[in-house]
Structures are given as C-alpha cells and as structure tokens.
Design an enzyme around this catalytic site. Structure first.
Site, PDB file in Angstrom:
ATOM      1  N   TYR A   1       0.827  -1.207   0.000  1.00  0.00           N
ATOM      2  CA  TYR A   1       0.000   0.000   0.000  1.00  0.00           C
ATOM      3  C   TYR A   1       0.870   1.270   0.000  1.00  0.00           C
ATOM      4  CZ  TYR A   1      -4.880  -1.514   0.449  1.00  0.00           C
ATOM      5  OH  TYR A   1      -6.136  -2.001   0.203  1.00  0.00           O
TER       6      TYR A   1
ATOM      7  N   HIS B   1      -7.817   1.512  -1.201  1.00  0.00           N
ATOM      8  CA  HIS B   1      -8.148   1.074   0.161  1.00  0.00           C
ATOM      9  C   HIS B   1      -9.620   1.312   0.487  1.00  0.00           C
ATOM     10  CE1 HIS B   1      -8.457   1.346   4.573  1.00  0.00           C
ATOM     11  NE2 HIS B   1      -7.527   0.404   4.570  1.00  0.00           N
TER      12      HIS B   1
END
Length: 244
Positions: free
Chosen positions: A27, A39
């Site tokens: 991420y 996300h």
C-alpha cells in the site's frame, strides 16, 4: 501483471503472521490518492469492493523461533494485480528505494522480474497456491469458512470470480470457471489478530480466458488484498522466474 521480488535480509526477523506487514508495504508503494482510492473503494460492484490485487507468502530458508521467522539469506515473494498500474507502482518504489522493511526485518532488493498473463499456460488449467485460497459465506453477523470437500465451495468461488469480472469489464460471464483441488491442506493465518482459514495445494482451474486472467492476477476467492488466493502455473516458481 505480476511482479516477482528477491531480497537480501540485512537484519532482523519477520513475524510468523506477517500478512498485514507485507500488505502495508505494498500500500505504501502506491501514490497517496491511488492508495486511498484502492483502500476505501477499490473497484466497485454494487455494495461490494474489490481491491484487485493479491500477494504470495514469503519464501526462503528460515528458522522459526516462537512467533519469529529468521531467514538465512534471501526472501522471495510476488505481487499481482488485475490493475497493471499497481504492479508498476510497486516496481518503481522498490527500484527507487531498494531497502525496505517487513515487520522487524530490514531487506534490500536483489532482483525483480515482471510477467504478463500467459494464455497458453492458463489454458492447461494446472495451478498451485502461492497463498491460501479463502472462501467464506456470511450468515447474519457470522462468516463461515468453506473448504474444497464441501458442496458450496466451488459455487462460492464461481460467484466471486463472476463478480470480479463484471466489476472490471462491465461484462457478465456466460460460462463458469471450474475449480477442483487435486490435493489440499488447511492453512491458518492471523491477520491483525483475526484467524483466517484457507486451503493450499494443487488445483485445476478451467474456464473462459477472461475469468482465468482475473483470478490469476487479482486472486481466487476472498481476502485477496490481505495476501490470500494467489495462484501460480504448475511448473513455474518465483525463484525460477528470477533465474534461480
């Protein structure tokens, strides 16, 4: 698209249940807005959100001491996504910043390789798991895990694959994928303290190439972005792709 990474251990250890740490590493490789979009929303289909990426377990020679894994020299892992830009972001980040951390381990990238979906290998239909395949069904507030010996297992995988294809392409699959495990073992992983159960082993997956591409790149089953459901073609290994 898929990225394979070989990294040298500089110091430290990786926790036994490391999925969250590895997920965080990926991420952080995405630009800020992309990270937030993936996300929070992912690729939507009604109320469902698909992150459209998955990753493998961490491979290499290690010694386990309690809840810690001490790797001897190198680690190997892979990242895959049906959104090729995500793979490129990880590659660019690691290429620009070759030193990174997974949990308490400090690592330095040694080699990377990217590969596209291989239609001919996919047509053979023979795969094995690089991370456990997770199948769940929610009943009220409870999520139940399903395994290859249970009747609903294949149906739930088919529905999940159909939804991913529809979310990505806007087109409904007319033919289901067929999934059959040749042999499998139950795997238990803790993600942020929560017990997750899945199946790992060799399996046959057959169906339309569109669907095979999606499950190969984005993952089979659920919880893919937490490090579950990554498949590899039989006869192909992470080390092999990296020239080991």
């Amino acid at each position: 698209m898929r990225l394979y990474i070989k990294a040298r251990l500089i110091e430290g250890y990786i926790p036994v249940h490391y999925n969250y740490y590895l997920q965080s590493f990926f991420y952080k490789s995405f630009p800020g807005k992309v990270r937030k979009d993936i996300h929070d929303s992912g690729v939507r289909l009604g109320p469902r959100k698909f992150k459209m990426f998955t990753f493998s377990r961490v491979y290499g020679d290690f010694e386990r001491r309690g809840d810690r894994l001490y790797y001897k020299d190198y680690v190997y892992f892979a990242f895959s996504s049906a959104l090729s830009k995500l793979v490129k972001y990880v590659y660019e980040r690691v290429n620009a910043e070759p030193q990174f951390n997974i949990g308490k381990a400090k690592l330095e990238v040694d080699k990377m390789a990217m590969r596209e979906f291989d239609k001919e290998l996919a047509k053979r239909g023979s795969f094995y798991t690089l991370s456990p395949v997770v199948v769940t069904k929610k009943t009220g507030d409870t999520s139940n895990y399903y395994f290859p010996h249970q009747l609903e297992y294949t149906y739930l995988l088919q529905m999940n694959a159909k939804r991913k294809v529809l979310a990505l392409t806007g087109k409904a699959l007319k033919t289901d994928i067929e999934v059959r495990f040749d042999n499998w073992k139950r795997a238990v992983v803790r993600y942020k303290g929560t017990r997750v159960e899945g199946a790992r082993g060799k399996l046959k997956v057959r169906g339309p190439l569109t669907a095979l591409k999606v499950v190969y790149e984005a993952g089979l089953g659920v919880k893919n972005s937490q490090g579950f459901g990554m498949l590899e073609y039989e006869g192909v290994s992470i080390r092999g792709v990296l020239g080991e």
